[in-house]
Motif scaffolding. Structure first.
Motif, PDB file in Angstrom:
ATOM      1  N   SER A 123       0.556  12.809  -1.126  1.00 40.44           N
ATOM      2  CA  SER A 123      -0.438  11.564  -1.278  1.00 40.44           C
ATOM      3  C   SER A 123      -0.793  10.667  -2.450  1.00 40.44           C
ATOM      4  O   SER A 123      -0.162  10.495  -3.067  1.00 40.44           O
ATOM      5  N   ASN A 193     -10.758   6.630  15.832  1.00 42.17           N
ATOM      6  CA  ASN A 193      -9.852   6.086  14.367  1.00 42.17           C
ATOM      7  C   ASN A 193      -8.387   6.176  14.775  1.00 42.17           C
ATOM      8  O   ASN A 193      -7.985   6.210  13.473  1.00 42.17           O
ATOM      9  N   CYS A 215       1.844   2.190   7.326  1.00 44.59           N
ATOM     10  CA  CYS A 215       0.487   1.664   5.945  1.00 44.59           C
ATOM     11  C   CYS A 215      -0.004  -0.284   6.600  1.00 44.59           C
ATOM     12  O   CYS A 215      -1.007  -0.019   7.170  1.00 44.59           O
ATOM     13  N   SER A 231     -14.291   2.417   9.674  1.00 51.84           N
ATOM     14  CA  SER A 231     -12.850   3.507   9.327  1.00 51.84           C
ATOM     15  C   SER A 231     -12.510   3.479   7.920  1.00 51.84           C
ATOM     16  O   SER A 231     -11.652   2.716   7.717  1.00 51.84           O
ATOM     17  N   SER A 232     -12.697   4.161   7.130  1.00 52.61           N
ATOM     18  CA  SER A 232     -12.262   4.459   6.215  1.00 52.61           C
ATOM     19  C   SER A 232     -10.395   5.348   6.087  1.00 52.61           C
ATOM     20  O   SER A 232      -9.967   5.540   5.371  1.00 52.61           O
ATOM     21  N   GLU A 233     -10.515   5.926   7.096  1.00 55.63           N
ATOM     22  CA  GLU A 233      -8.968   6.398   7.241  1.00 55.63           C
ATOM     23  C   GLU A 233      -8.637   6.891   8.536  1.00 55.63           C
ATOM     24  O   GLU A 233      -9.354   6.534   9.907  1.00 55.63           O
ATOM     25  N   ARG A 244      -1.754  10.296   7.723  1.00 52.68           N
ATOM     26  CA  ARG A 244      -3.214   9.834   7.349  1.00 52.68           C
ATOM     27  C   ARG A 244      -3.332   8.441   6.738  1.00 52.68           C
ATOM     28  O   ARG A 244      -3.152   7.937   5.703  1.00 52.68           O
ATOM     29  N   VAL A 245      -3.876   7.745   7.310  1.00 51.67           N
ATOM     30  CA  VAL A 245      -4.052   6.205   6.087  1.00 51.67           C
ATOM     31  C   VAL A 245      -5.056   5.599   5.613  1.00 51.67           C
ATOM     32  O   VAL A 245      -6.266   5.732   6.588  1.00 51.67           O
ATOM     33  N   LYS A 246      -5.331   5.956   4.314  1.00 52.16           N
ATOM     34  CA  LYS A 246      -7.186   5.519   3.800  1.00 52.16           C
ATOM     35  C   LYS A 246      -6.812   4.128   3.522  1.00 52.16           C
ATOM     36  O   LYS A 246      -5.698   3.610   2.745  1.00 52.16           O
ATOM     37  N   VAL A 255      -3.918   0.638  -0.245  1.00 50.03           N
ATOM     38  CA  VAL A 255      -3.951   1.579   0.999  1.00 50.03           C
ATOM     39  C   VAL A 255      -3.104   3.343   0.354  1.00 50.03           C
ATOM     40  O   VAL A 255      -2.210   3.061  -0.333  1.00 50.03           O
ATOM     41  N   THR A 256      -3.773   4.472   1.000  1.00 47.40           N
ATOM     42  CA  THR A 256      -3.188   5.157   0.508  1.00 47.40           C
ATOM     43  C   THR A 256      -2.600   6.399   1.229  1.00 47.40           C
ATOM     44  O   THR A 256      -3.149   6.515   3.025  1.00 47.40           O
TER      45      THR A 256
END
Length: 273
Positions: A123, A193, A215, A231-233, A244-246, A255-256
């Motif tokens: 991550s 999502n 990202c 959508s947080s992810e 997956r991008v948070k 962004v993570t």
């Protein structure tokens, strides 16, 4: 011309493959020429880029990335996961580990979770998302004015275009018209999502996956409403696999990136000093 015998490891982030070489931070060499030679898939080992890894201490690393054409890249989301895996293996770390990696785009925090002997899950806080001016020659792409477009910085430059079907877009032709940027095309779905993305990378051409591109694309998809605003992810489907991008994590505007890195092989080579 002098040379030096070295050992490199090869890693893959969803098919986006990199050679990792540990070197002292002060090591001088013709890195553009070495990247072109080592990454050549016909005459060299073959890879999308060469990552130079330097260790400051057990928790702090440095990363420098040269694309397969020898150009310098500020940042790579798949590359930094591959670098973290190389460090994890090279330094004999066990269990979950956190690294702070100094890159040309600034420091990036990486959390590593080992999955097995050859694969990690990582991550990465990819930092603050920024906006960019329209790149030179953009008008040569002939993009419909009604089509959503975003020019975004994730420490490196991206242009994201929304399309109906990523499979039918002549991505190679379009990407070669704006070689100074990373060009992503995205469509919504198939999940609520999620988005599907293809990429033409600066200095490498069409690749199986691009972490910074994922990202930028996830950020754009949220702004455009291609995924629910809450959508947080966001799941980003690419030819090489999914990440997956948070969004707005760990803080607003950041962004993570979350995804795997896989060790592939070890190689002996000579570099040009």
């Amino acid at each position: 011309m002098s040379s030096l015998a070295v050992t490199l490891t090869k890693h893959s982030g969803l098919g986006n493959d990199f050679l990792v070489l540990e070197v002292p931070a002060e090591q001088v060499a013709d890195w553009p020429a070495n990247a072109r030679a080592l990454c050549n898939r016909q005459s060299g080992i073959g890879a999308d880029g060469l990552l130079l890894l330097s260790k400051i201490d057990n928790a702090n690393l440095t990363m420098r990335l040269y694309n397969s054409d020898g150009s310098l890249a500020e940042m790579s989301g798949n590359g930094i996961r591959c670098l973290a895996q190389a460090a994890y293996m090279m330094y004999g770390h066990t269990g979950n580990v956190n690294y702070m990696v100094a890159t040309d785009a600034g420091p990036r925090h990486v959390e590593v979770e080992p999955l097995n002997a050859t694969t990690i899950h990582a991550s990465v806080d990819m930092g603050l998302i920024g906006s960019l001016d329209e790149p030179a020659n953009w008008n040569t792409l002939g993009t419909n004015p009604d089509r959503p477009v975003a020019h975004i910085s994730v420490g490196n430059p991206h242009s994201v275009v929304g399309v109906e079907d990523v499979r039918v877009v002549p991505l190679k032709e379009l990407g070669e018209k704006v070689p100074q940027i990373n060009l992503e095309i995205i469509q919504p779905g198939p999940e609520n999502n999620a988005i599907t993305m293809r990429v033409h990378e600066r200095g490498a051409g069409i690749t199986q996956a691009c972490g910074t591109g994922a990202c930028a694309s996830a950020w754009a998809a949220v702004q455009w409403g291609l995924v629910p605003a809450k959508s947080s992810e966001v799941i980003v489907h690419m030819d090489g696999g999914d990440v997956r991008v948070k969004v707005n994590v760990p803080q607003t505007g950041h962004v993570t990136l979350i995804g795997p890195a896989e060790y592939l092989s070890t190689h002996q080579a000579e570099i040009i000093l």
